[in-house]
Every structure is written in structure tokens, then in C-alpha cells.
Scaffold this motif. Sequence first.
Motif, PDB file in Angstrom:
ATOM      1  N   UNK A  62       0.942  -1.075   0.063  1.00  0.00           N
ATOM      2  CA  UNK A  62      -0.069   0.060   0.053  1.00  0.00           C
ATOM      3  C   UNK A  62       0.844   1.257   0.004  1.00  0.00           C
ATOM      4  N   UNK A  63       2.030   1.233   0.666  1.00  0.00           N
ATOM      5  CA  UNK A  63       2.994   2.275   0.594  1.00  0.00           C
ATOM      6  C   UNK A  63       3.453   2.669  -0.600  1.00  0.00           C
ATOM      7  N   UNK A  64       3.660   1.620  -1.463  1.00  0.00           N
ATOM      8  CA  UNK A  64       4.169   1.834  -2.925  1.00  0.00           C
ATOM      9  C   UNK A  64       3.163   2.374  -3.805  1.00  0.00           C
ATOM     10  N   UNK A  65       1.904   1.976  -3.384  1.00  0.00           N
ATOM     11  CA  UNK A  65       0.485   2.223  -4.253  1.00  0.00           C
ATOM     12  C   UNK A  65       0.600   3.721  -4.010  1.00  0.00           C
ATOM     13  N   UNK A  66       0.567   4.281  -2.661  1.00  0.00           N
ATOM     14  CA  UNK A  66       0.412   5.863  -2.370  1.00  0.00           C
ATOM     15  C   UNK A  66       1.296   6.573  -2.920  1.00  0.00           C
ATOM     16  N   UNK A  67       2.613   5.755  -3.196  1.00  0.00           N
ATOM     17  CA  UNK A  67       3.838   6.720  -3.407  1.00  0.00           C
ATOM     18  C   UNK A  67       3.902   6.762  -4.742  1.00  0.00           C
ATOM     19  N   UNK A  68       3.448   5.976  -5.727  1.00  0.00           N
ATOM     20  CA  UNK A  68       3.478   5.956  -7.297  1.00  0.00           C
ATOM     21  C   UNK A  68       3.126   7.404  -7.780  1.00  0.00           C
ATOM     22  N   UNK A  69       1.805   7.618  -7.691  1.00  0.00           N
ATOM     23  CA  UNK A  69       1.407   9.286  -8.114  1.00  0.00           C
ATOM     24  C   UNK A  69       2.453  10.456  -7.687  1.00  0.00           C
ATOM     25  N   UNK A  70       2.563  10.128  -6.205  1.00  0.00           N
ATOM     26  CA  UNK A  70       3.288  11.294  -5.845  1.00  0.00           C
ATOM     27  C   UNK A  70       4.776  11.357  -6.517  1.00  0.00           C
ATOM     28  N   UNK A  71       5.219  10.105  -6.794  1.00  0.00           N
ATOM     29  CA  UNK A  71       6.571  10.022  -7.375  1.00  0.00           C
ATOM     30  C   UNK A  71       6.665  10.539  -8.760  1.00  0.00           C
ATOM     31  N   UNK A  72       5.552  10.199  -9.516  1.00  0.00           N
ATOM     32  CA  UNK A  72       5.322  10.631 -10.829  1.00  0.00           C
ATOM     33  C   UNK A  72       5.361  12.062 -10.979  1.00  0.00           C
ATOM     34  N   UNK A  73       4.466  12.636  -9.814  1.00  0.00           N
ATOM     35  CA  UNK A  73       4.248  14.074 -10.329  1.00  0.00           C
ATOM     36  C   UNK A  73       5.347  14.801  -9.732  1.00  0.00           C
ATOM     37  N   UNK A  74       6.105  14.414  -8.710  1.00  0.00           N
ATOM     38  CA  UNK A  74       7.514  15.063  -8.120  1.00  0.00           C
ATOM     39  C   UNK A  74       8.329  15.067  -9.012  1.00  0.00           C
ATOM     40  N   UNK A  76       8.302  15.045 -12.332  1.00  0.00           N
ATOM     41  CA  UNK A  76       8.034  16.207 -13.249  1.00  0.00           C
ATOM     42  C   UNK A  76       8.289  17.624 -12.814  1.00  0.00           C
ATOM     43  N   UNK A  77       7.829  17.863 -11.480  1.00  0.00           N
ATOM     44  CA  UNK A  77       8.005  18.977 -10.890  1.00  0.00           C
ATOM     45  C   UNK A  77       9.572  19.228 -10.670  1.00  0.00           C
ATOM     46  N   UNK A  78      10.229  18.432 -10.546  1.00  0.00           N
ATOM     47  CA  UNK A  78      11.772  18.878 -10.395  1.00  0.00           C
ATOM     48  C   UNK A  78      12.306  19.282 -11.605  1.00  0.00           C
ATOM     49  N   UNK A  88       2.590  24.891 -10.394  1.00  0.00           N
ATOM     50  CA  UNK A  88       1.631  24.830  -9.092  1.00  0.00           C
ATOM     51  C   UNK A  88       0.390  24.004  -9.501  1.00  0.00           C
ATOM     52  N   UNK A  89       0.365  23.389 -11.060  1.00  0.00           N
ATOM     53  CA  UNK A  89      -0.743  23.044 -11.455  1.00  0.00           C
ATOM     54  C   UNK A  89      -0.919  21.663 -11.623  1.00  0.00           C
ATOM     55  N   UNK A  90       0.025  20.745 -10.969  1.00  0.00           N
ATOM     56  CA  UNK A  90      -0.010  19.443 -10.983  1.00  0.00           C
ATOM     57  C   UNK A  90      -1.277  18.508 -10.793  1.00  0.00           C
ATOM     58  N   UNK A  91      -1.909  19.292  -9.925  1.00  0.00           N
ATOM     59  CA  UNK A  91      -3.136  18.788  -9.590  1.00  0.00           C
ATOM     60  C   UNK A  91      -4.224  18.676 -10.471  1.00  0.00           C
ATOM     61  N   UNK A  92      -4.422  20.058 -11.357  1.00  0.00           N
ATOM     62  CA  UNK A  92      -5.230  19.898 -12.577  1.00  0.00           C
ATOM     63  C   UNK A  92      -4.584  18.887 -13.600  1.00  0.00           C
ATOM     64  N   UNK A  93      -3.412  18.882 -13.923  1.00  0.00           N
ATOM     65  CA  UNK A  93      -2.957  18.112 -14.956  1.00  0.00           C
ATOM     66  C   UNK A  93      -3.105  16.722 -14.525  1.00  0.00           C
ATOM     67  N   UNK A 283       1.023  17.743  -2.648  1.00  0.00           N
ATOM     68  CA  UNK A 283       1.745  16.923  -1.740  1.00  0.00           C
ATOM     69  C   UNK A 283       3.006  16.531  -2.463  1.00  0.00           C
ATOM     70  N   UNK A 284       3.181  16.417  -3.981  1.00  0.00           N
ATOM     71  CA  UNK A 284       4.203  16.386  -4.617  1.00  0.00           C
ATOM     72  C   UNK A 284       5.341  17.417  -4.676  1.00  0.00           C
ATOM     73  N   UNK A 285       4.840  18.578  -4.301  1.00  0.00           N
ATOM     74  CA  UNK A 285       5.504  19.632  -4.338  1.00  0.00           C
ATOM     75  C   UNK A 285       6.485  19.419  -3.219  1.00  0.00           C
ATOM     76  N   UNK A 286       5.828  19.119  -1.916  1.00  0.00           N
ATOM     77  CA  UNK A 286       6.688  18.817  -0.832  1.00  0.00           C
ATOM     78  C   UNK A 286       7.584  17.684  -1.111  1.00  0.00           C
ATOM     79  N   UNK A 287       7.470  16.789  -1.708  1.00  0.00           N
ATOM     80  CA  UNK A 287       8.069  15.558  -2.125  1.00  0.00           C
ATOM     81  C   UNK A 287       9.414  15.962  -2.865  1.00  0.00           C
ATOM     82  N   UNK A 288       8.990  16.817  -3.703  1.00  0.00           N
ATOM     83  CA  UNK A 288      10.131  17.232  -4.762  1.00  0.00           C
ATOM     84  C   UNK A 288      11.095  18.058  -4.007  1.00  0.00           C
ATOM     85  N   UNK A 289      10.775  18.848  -2.953  1.00  0.00           N
ATOM     86  CA  UNK A 289      11.876  19.692  -2.313  1.00  0.00           C
ATOM     87  C   UNK A 289      12.581  18.740  -1.148  1.00  0.00           C
TER      88      UNK A 289
END
Length: 351
Positions: A62-74, A76-78, A88-93, A283-289
Motif C-alpha cells: 500500500x505504501x508503494x501504491x500511494x507513493x506511485x502518483x506522488x513520485x510521478x508528479x514530483x 516532473x515538478x523537479x 503549481x498546477x500538477x493537481x489539474x494536470x 503533496x508532490x511539491x513537498x516531496x520534490x523539495x
Amino acid sequence: MLIQLEPRSVPSKIWQVLSPLVALLATVILGFVLFGLLGKPPVAALQTLLISPLTSFYGLSELTVKAAPILLIAVGLSVCFQGKVWNIGAEGQFTIGAICGSAVALGFPSINNYSLLLLSLIAGVLGGAIWASISAFLKVRFHANEILTTLMLNYIAISVLNYLVHGVLKDPQGFNFPESAPFGEFASLQPLIAGTRLHLGVILGVVAAVLIWGVLRQTFFGFSVRVIGSSAKAAVYAGIESDRIIWLTLLISGGLAGLAGVCEVLGPIGQLRPSISPGYGYTAIIAAFIGRLNPLGIILSSLLIALLYVGSELVQIKLGLPLALAGMFQGILFFFLLATDILIYNQVRIK
């Protein structure tokens, strides 16, 4: 005795490593205090939040399932953030990617092979990239602030999602619930391991992180992104086209966010609903930084953020605390990270 901060001549490499660790430790200490104030046993609560999800194979999955979308988005944000393009529009994308992928999955029921899944994934990537291109066009053509345009497009994307699940994409046999029909076998990301929700999106996230790391480190595009991020004047002197970098970084970021969205609906959710994200794009913004804008570091930071999500669900079940606990701890962690980052560029002097 007077404590002063003096600028460093060179950023501290030691504090670049220590800062996230100190921020995490400070978050745990503050969490101990907060659980005590809420009348919950602090040690047991922190164990439930941070340790329990790691003690079983299902919890790890479950940890990896939750991490997958955060990882992909973060990841890209990096790319954007390294080039000082503030997406700041990753949620919309993410949302538009889910919509486009779902539309393809539902619109071609006669395709009875896994090419439908491939087309849906491609549609999700294109949807996210096209949505990000709106802000890229406004930035390049009219010098519009991308922070504002990407942020406002989030709300438009959510409105589009609500309109569609209440309209043309609503399941006619769904008893008037605002959701699409479940996706068929050939348009779904099947579990990789029986008894879990592990899906292809987890692998795609890791592959994307490695590929983007290589692109940023080994290509002229990556060099150009870093130069623009360090000094716009130096980029002009070097003949680097900033408009081209703006377009490419936003397209890559939007495409990965769209991929995260389509993987989420084709995988764990299994249909299009009014709510498909607990705020992954933010959340991915936090993960990226926390990952220092390094795609490989973001793999670890995404797992940490996912741990807070999964642990908060357990805390809600076992201790009766609200699920919003995850967002609170994410905010605390980010606050302490920003505070400790001061020591990267400044040193403490006692006079």
C-alpha cells in the motif's frame, strides 16, 4: 550573547544532507507533543503512524501504491523547479490526465486487447501535457505568471471532472451516482501480485525517476535547465532559449502528472469519480523539495510522504483521529525543512 546568521560563501553540502533528517526528527518530536495534547499515547500513536505500515507485506504494498502518483508528479515538478518554472498546477494536470485516459477506456469498448490500455495511458500523458501547455503559452506569449495560471487551471480541471461524471461519462447503470462505469479488463492496470493493489504505475514511477535523472545529468537539455535555474543572464549569454525550456519543462511535468492521473483511475480506483486525488498534486511539491529536486532522492521522499498517508489511515482506524492528520504532518515537515534549509546558505555566529 548575540546569535547572528552570516551568509556562506559556498552552500554547505553537509547541511544539504542533514536538513531533511533534522526536519524529520523535529517533526517526530512535535508529533509526540501533539499526540500528548490530544490525549493519545504518543509512543503508540507514532508507532501506528510511522512503524505499523512497514511491518507487513500488505502495508508495504500500500505504501508503494500511494507513493506511485506522488513520485510521478514530483519527478516532473523537479524538472520545472530546477529551471525556476513554478508549476503549481500538477493537481489539474493529474485530473485532466485521468479524464482523458478514462474517456479512451470508456469510448472504445470494441477493442478487446491490451492496446486499449496503451492508448488510455498515452491519452493520459497527452492530456496532462496539453493542460500544462496552456500555462506555457501564456507564460511565453504574454509573460503571465505561471504560478497563478497553473494554480487557477487546477480549479477549472476539477470543474470539468465534476461536469463529466455528472454528465456524458456517468454510468447509465450506476443508480445515478456521479461516477463512470468500471473499466474493463483490457483498460485496467491489473495487480502485479495477487492480494495486493500493486500495479504498473509503481514501476513507471521508478523508471521515470531514473530516466529524468539521466536526462537532467547527461544531456544538453538538463544542462540548459540548470543554467537557467542558476542565472537567467548567464543563460542568455550562453545562447540558451528560455522560452524553449519553459515549454519543454512544463510539457514534461504535465505529461508525468497526467500519467499519474490515468494510472490512478485505471489502477487502484478502477473508474472515474468526482474525487480521484487526496491532493497528490500539492503533496508532490513537498516531496520534490524534500528530495532536493533530485529524481532519485524523490523516490525516497515520495515513500516518506506515502508513509504519512498510510499511517494516518491506521491512526484514524485505531485511535479515532481525523484523516487530515496526514496533511498536518506534511505541512509540519515542510515547515521544518524550510527552516533548516536556512543553514545551507547561512552559518550561525555567536557574538
